[in-house]
Design a protein around this motif. Sequence first.
Motif, short mmCIF file in Angstrom:
data_model
loop_
_atom_site.label_atom_id
_atom_site.label_comp_id
_atom_site.label_asym_id
_atom_site.label_seq_id
_atom_site.Cartn_x
_atom_site.Cartn_y
_atom_site.Cartn_z
N ASP A 100 -6.20 1.87 -3.81
CA ASP A 100 -4.85 2.42 -3.88
C ASP A 100 -4.42 2.65 -5.32
OD1 ASP A 100 -4.41 2.58 -1.13
OD2 ASP A 100 -3.64 0.53 -1.02
N ARG A 101 -4.92 1.83 -6.24
CA ARG A 101 -4.59 2.01 -7.66
C ARG A 101 -5.17 3.32 -8.20
NH1 ARG A 101 -6.12 -3.51 -7.38
NH2 ARG A 101 -4.25 -4.77 -7.31
N THR A 102 -6.35 3.70 -7.72
CA THR A 102 -6.95 4.95 -8.19
C THR A 102 -6.08 6.14 -7.80
OG1 THR A 102 -8.33 5.29 -6.22
CG2 THR A 102 -9.28 3.98 -8.02
N SER A 130 0.84 -1.19 0.00
CA SER A 130 0.00 0.00 0.00
C SER A 130 0.88 1.25 0.00
CB SER A 130 -0.92 0.00 1.22
OG SER A 130 -0.17 0.11 2.41
N LEU A 166 0.14 -3.05 -6.08
CA LEU A 166 -0.76 -2.65 -5.00
C LEU A 166 -1.83 -3.71 -4.78
CD1 LEU A 166 -1.02 1.10 -5.91
CD2 LEU A 166 -0.27 0.23 -3.67
N ARG A 198 1.27 0.19 -9.70
CA ARG A 198 -0.17 -0.02 -9.84
C ARG A 198 -0.50 -1.52 -9.80
NH1 ARG A 198 -4.70 -0.13 -12.60
NH2 ARG A 198 -6.10 1.64 -12.49
N ALA A 199 0.32 -2.31 -10.50
CA ALA A 199 0.10 -3.76 -10.54
C ALA A 199 0.39 -4.44 -9.19
CB ALA A 199 0.98 -4.39 -11.63
N ASP A 202 -7.72 -2.08 -4.85
CA ASP A 202 -8.12 -1.24 -5.97
C ASP A 202 -8.13 0.25 -5.62
OD1 ASP A 202 -8.42 -3.33 -7.77
OD2 ASP A 202 -10.56 -3.58 -7.36
N VAL A 209 -2.77 6.16 -7.76
CA VAL A 209 -1.69 6.23 -8.75
C VAL A 209 -2.19 7.01 -9.96
CG1 VAL A 209 -0.21 4.90 -10.32
CG2 VAL A 209 -0.57 4.10 -7.96
N ASP A 210 -3.39 6.67 -10.43
CA ASP A 210 -3.97 7.37 -11.58
C ASP A 210 -4.14 8.85 -11.29
OD1 ASP A 210 -4.08 4.83 -12.72
OD2 ASP A 210 -6.20 4.55 -12.24
#
Length: 142
Positions: free
Chosen positions: A128-130, A42, A123, A120-121, A126, A132-133
């Motif tokens: 947490d991925r947002t 994370s 993490l 992103r991959a 989900d 990065v974006d």
Amino acid sequence: MSGDPTTDRTVRAAGCVLWRRAPGGDGIELCLVHRPRYDDYSHPKGKLKRGEDPLAGALREVAEETGHTCLPGVVLPTVRYEVAGRPKEVRYWAAEATDGEFVPNDEVDHLLWLAPGAARARLTHDHDRTLVDALLAARRPV
């Protein structure tokens, strides 16, 4: 935004999407922490102390979990989810790492610096991925 303190059960936390310039100056790398208690990857974050300013708490958590100081930047989306039946709200900032050195501890046993796509991959969650974006969108020239 917080409700009545006697009835509001929301767990409040803060953190940063910590980044640095990639070696060689080509792009950036993001810092991910591995928490053995949850066996997840994370962004550095943690619960706020009573009365603590969210940005101050985010910077404190980055220092505690990564050993790095940082320069906070843009506000990123607040993430909301449930933990053990209680709502949790985590406020985030983009932050550039300025100095420091990671030392493994009970809370975080290792740290990774990865290109955004690889981060992103890696993490676990989900939400947490947002982040990065959101960081990448905020860093794009207008």
